[in-house]
Design an enzyme around this catalytic site. Structure first.
Site, PDB file in Angstrom:
ATOM      1  N   CYS A   2      -2.023 -16.416   6.816  1.00  0.00           N
ATOM      2  CA  CYS A   2      -2.604 -17.596   7.444  1.00  0.00           C
ATOM      3  C   CYS A   2      -3.181 -17.252   8.808  1.00  0.00           C
ATOM      4  O   CYS A   2      -2.593 -16.506   9.582  1.00  0.00           O
ATOM      5  CB  CYS A   2      -1.615 -18.744   7.615  1.00  0.00           C
ATOM      6  SG  CYS A   2      -0.884 -19.291   6.084  1.00  0.00           S
ATOM      7  N   ASN A 105       1.634 -21.577  10.165  1.00  0.00           N
ATOM      8  CA  ASN A 105       1.782 -20.274   9.516  1.00  0.00           C
ATOM      9  C   ASN A 105       3.273 -19.979   9.453  1.00  0.00           C
ATOM     10  O   ASN A 105       3.965 -20.151  10.463  1.00  0.00           O
ATOM     11  CB  ASN A 105       1.058 -19.206  10.357  1.00  0.00           C
ATOM     12  CG  ASN A 105       1.289 -17.802   9.828  1.00  0.00           C
ATOM     13  OD1 ASN A 105       1.536 -17.615   8.640  1.00  0.00           O
ATOM     14  ND2 ASN A 105       1.204 -16.817  10.698  1.00  0.00           N
ATOM     15  N   GLU A 495      -5.019  -2.313  -5.209  1.00  0.00           N
ATOM     16  CA  GLU A 495      -5.276  -3.522  -4.423  1.00  0.00           C
ATOM     17  C   GLU A 495      -6.751  -3.887  -4.364  1.00  0.00           C
ATOM     18  O   GLU A 495      -7.091  -5.055  -4.211  1.00  0.00           O
ATOM     19  CB  GLU A 495      -4.639  -3.474  -3.026  1.00  0.00           C
ATOM     20  CG  GLU A 495      -5.114  -2.426  -2.082  1.00  0.00           C
ATOM     21  CD  GLU A 495      -4.352  -2.461  -0.743  1.00  0.00           C
ATOM     22  OE1 GLU A 495      -3.711  -3.446  -0.397  1.00  0.00           O
ATOM     23  OE2 GLU A 495      -4.431  -1.435  -0.029  1.00  0.00           O
TER      24      GLU A 495
HETATM   25  O1  M6R Z   1       0.841  -4.289   9.212  1.00  0.00           O
HETATM   26  P1  M6R Z   1       1.739  -3.357   8.429  1.00  0.00           P
HETATM   27  O2  M6R Z   1       1.377  -1.937   8.626  1.00  0.00           O
HETATM   28  O3  M6R Z   1       3.192  -3.616   8.718  1.00  0.00           O
HETATM   29  O4  M6R Z   1       1.488  -3.746   6.923  1.00  0.00           O
HETATM   30  C1  M6R Z   1       2.192  -3.120   5.895  1.00  0.00           C
HETATM   31  C2  M6R Z   1       1.585  -3.396   4.544  1.00  0.00           C
HETATM   32  O5  M6R Z   1       1.568  -4.772   4.286  1.00  0.00           O
HETATM   33  C3  M6R Z   1       0.156  -2.861   4.437  1.00  0.00           C
HETATM   34  O6  M6R Z   1       0.102  -1.492   4.697  1.00  0.00           O
HETATM   35  C4  M6R Z   1      -0.411  -3.132   3.028  1.00  0.00           C
HETATM   36  O7  M6R Z   1       0.270  -2.368   2.084  1.00  0.00           O
HETATM   37  C5  M6R Z   1      -1.912  -2.866   2.970  1.00  0.00           C
HETATM   38  N1  M6R Z   1      -2.545  -3.883   2.181  1.00  0.00           N
HETATM   39  C6  M6R Z   1      -2.262  -1.548   2.379  1.00  0.00           C
HETATM   40  O8  M6R Z   1      -3.618  -1.339   2.275  1.00  0.00           O
END
Ligand code: M6R
Length: 618
Positions: A2, A105, A495
């Protein structure tokens, strides 16, 4: 998850809010909405609109049926938690008398109980969301005769869970009030105008002066100023800071996708993340590490926690830390960490890796670690975000804003930070000589040019990607530091292209995954550089095994590696780098491959289905 925007000033709020939402859309794109405060016959009123789907749907609706002029407004772009992503569940939500509009959020955990309480009082709630409960609660306090700030403070004391709330009151048109607990919110400080946003991208077009807020705080913005309090009304202070990137960093710069732009920014991002790390005395210095050298010398175990791509950076870090520092190192998914009762002591260093600095699982994991008195060091790309603020030390990566939902430059700069941390620990602990550390630093300094060389050959990767449009399944193999690269390559493909993709440690093949191999199955193989160990040769054996069973092998191997040629259906050459640093160059073709394949398949690369950039709910 969000995106939230708030504005009060002298500009048309509709424009400011919609543009802010456009820059925050990467945070969630299931629905979008806006509420403005305007005047009808001299009385204040709320005008709002909301639509399921992307922001473009809302934009179209308010172009066809314009909202009234207003200089005060709020907006929201949603990643659904409670209730399907339809028009009714979209934010903003109104209070019972439509005097108040509110966006949210996070997750209000005690919403069912609060909803029952409101319904018993005769409130009718229209949506399935937890947010509407908050809107009714805050408005109920308002009808008690207090102003919006006090109403918000009182309502927040009833809420459990994680939330950022932003609200406007029709009868108080020059005020926007927000609150935060375990969910992001920053204030943008302008001249005669002020802003609220889930992150600074929301208002970077208007101001680079920002204020971060603490936990459990309420902030009131008017044209003239900003006031911060605790939920109990006690005065509090935000922390002002200057944002060191500008609007151009938040735009696509001629690329079709933010992701492609961000892939191409990697040479600079890596160079920036290495900048200023070597002191005049020749020693490595990490000035953001607020732990003393004595603290670090006492460390006898490291646990790295992270999610998604950041977790794979952590896997690479383990190889570097154990090799250079001889400190036992575990890597764990943040979402699993605190549920297994991990053994943590004062001499455990927990390293949290997070691009956004807001990932709820990682945040809860570091809180758990700190309660056990372990030291926490964050590797993060977002200044002022919650994870670095709650850590004992932080190494900031200098990737600039990452807007594409798929992490790219975030990952490469996390790797750089991990190498720097490992080398720094080796220096402090004396497990490597200064000239060995300097040699690795010299090798790292050469990496940006090597990444550029990979990018210069992108056309070949794009041609390859075009051949795999419509493919159902792809496997990725790697060994040692190439194993996390294989996992990252598979994640990118899942993804973005929604293709079934799996990454395996090549040595595991014979223990099961080889059963998946069938005629023409594409297998991307990250081949370790030739070295004194047997990694390279063992990888070639694995490649032979899948090829013998009909797989089509696409091999990423260092230039001059002639041994791989007979076993590669397609060969992608990588610049020569040491094994431990190979992820910095080997990941790039896999990013380009996924980006291009998804583009060719007609997917929205920057906003893949079901995802959001920063996962602020557990
Ligand atoms: O902001 P963060 O590095 O903590 O996020 C971790 C994951 O959510 C993030 O790396 C996610 O897997 C991505 N979509 C990968 O491309």
């Amino acid at each position: 998850m969000c995106g939230i925007v708030g504005y009060v000033g002298s500009k048309q709020a509709q424009h400011v809010v919609i543009e802010g939402l456009r820059r925050l859309e990467y945070r969630g794109y299931d629905s979008a909405g806006i509420a403005l405060v305007h005047s009808v016959d001299g009385r204040g009123a709320i005008a709002s609109d909301k639509k399921s789907g992307k922001l473009a749907n809302l934009d179209k609706a308010i172009t066809e049926s314009p909202l009234p002029e207003s200089t005060t407004g709020i907006g929201h772009t949603r990643w659904a938690t409670h209730g399907a992503p339809n028009d009714t569940n979209a934010h903003p939500h109104l209070g019972r008398d439509s005097r108040l509009a509110l966006v949210h959020n996070g997750i209000i955990e005690n919403f069912a109980e609060l909803r029952a309480e409101l319904e018993a009082e005769g409130h009718t709630l229209l949506s399935e969301t937890d947010t509407e409960v908050a809107a009714h609660l805050v408005e109920r306090e308002l009808t008690d005769g207090v102003d919006l700030t006090v109403a918000m403070q009182r309502a927040c004391q009833r809420l459990q869970g994680a939330f950022t709330l932003v609200a406007v009151d029709a009868r108080d048109p020059d005020r926007v009030v927000a609150a935060r607990r375990n969910s992001p919110l920053v204030v943008g400080l302008g001249e005669g105008e002020n802003f609220l946003g889930s992150d600074v991208a929301a208002f970077i077009e208007h101001t680079r002066e920002a204020m971060e807020l603490g936990q459990d705080q309420v902030v009131t913005i008017t044209r003239e100023g900003v006031e911060v309090t605790g939920f109990d009304g006690s005065p509090a202070q935000g922390t002002r800071y200057h944002v060191d990137w500008d609007l151009s960093s938040a735009e696509k710069d001629g690329h079709d996708w933010f992701m492609r732009k961000e892939i191409h920014e990697q040479p600079r991002a890596v160079a920036d993340s290495l900048l200023g790390r070597r002191g005049t005395d020749g020693l490595l210095q990490l000035d953001e590490v607020r732990l003393s050298d004595d603290d670090l010398r006492d460390i006898d175990k490291i646990i790295i926690i992270a999610c998604g791509t950041s977790f794979y950076a952590g896997m690479v870090a383990k190889y570097a830390i154990e090799h250079w520092c001889r400190i036992p190192c575990e890597v764990e998914l943040a979402s699993e960490f605190r549920y297994r009762d991990p053994i943590l002591t004062q001499s455990t260093l927990v390293v949290a890796i997070s691009q956004s600095g807001e990932t709820a699982d990682t945040l809860q994991a570091i809180r758990h670690a700190r309660l056990q008195r372990s030291k926490v060091l964050a590797i993060c790309n977002t200044n002022g975000s919650t994870i670095p603020r709650e850590s004992d030390a932080v190494i900031y990566t200098h990737a600039g804003p990452e807007i594409g939902v798929a992490s790219t430059k975030g990952f490469l700069t996390q790797l750089v930070a991990c190498y720097l941390l490992a080398l720094y620990l080796a220096q402090v602990k004396g497990t490597r000589f200064g000239d060995e550390i300097n040699e690795v630093m010299d090798q790292l300094d050469e990496i940006p040019a090597k990444i550029q060389a990979v990018l210069d050959a992108e056309a070949g990767i794009y041609e390859l990607a075009a051949k795999y449009v419509g493919t159902k399944s792809v496997l990725f193999l790697g060994r040692h530091a190439g194993y996390p690269v294989a996992l990252e390559g598979a994640l990118k493909l899942k993804e973005l292209a929604y293709i079934h993709a799996e990454g395996f440690a090549a040595g595991e093949l014979k223990h099961g995954p080889i059963a998946l191999i069938e005629e023409d199955l594409p297998v991307l193989c990250v081949v370790p550089p030739r070295g004194r160990d047997q990694l390279h040769d063992k990888m070639i054996s694995g490649i032979q095994e899948v090829r013998a069973r009909g797989a089509r092998t696409i091999c990423l191997a260092e230039e001059g590696d002639t041994a791989i040629v007979p076993y590669a259906d397609v060969l992608i050459t990588l610049p020569k780098v040491p094994t431990l640093l190979q992820p910095l160059v080997a990941t790039v073709p896999l990013q380009l491959f996924a980006c291009e394949l998804a583009t060719q398949m007609g997917h929205d690369v920057d906003q893949p289905r079901n995802l959001a950039k920063s996962v602020t709910v557990e």
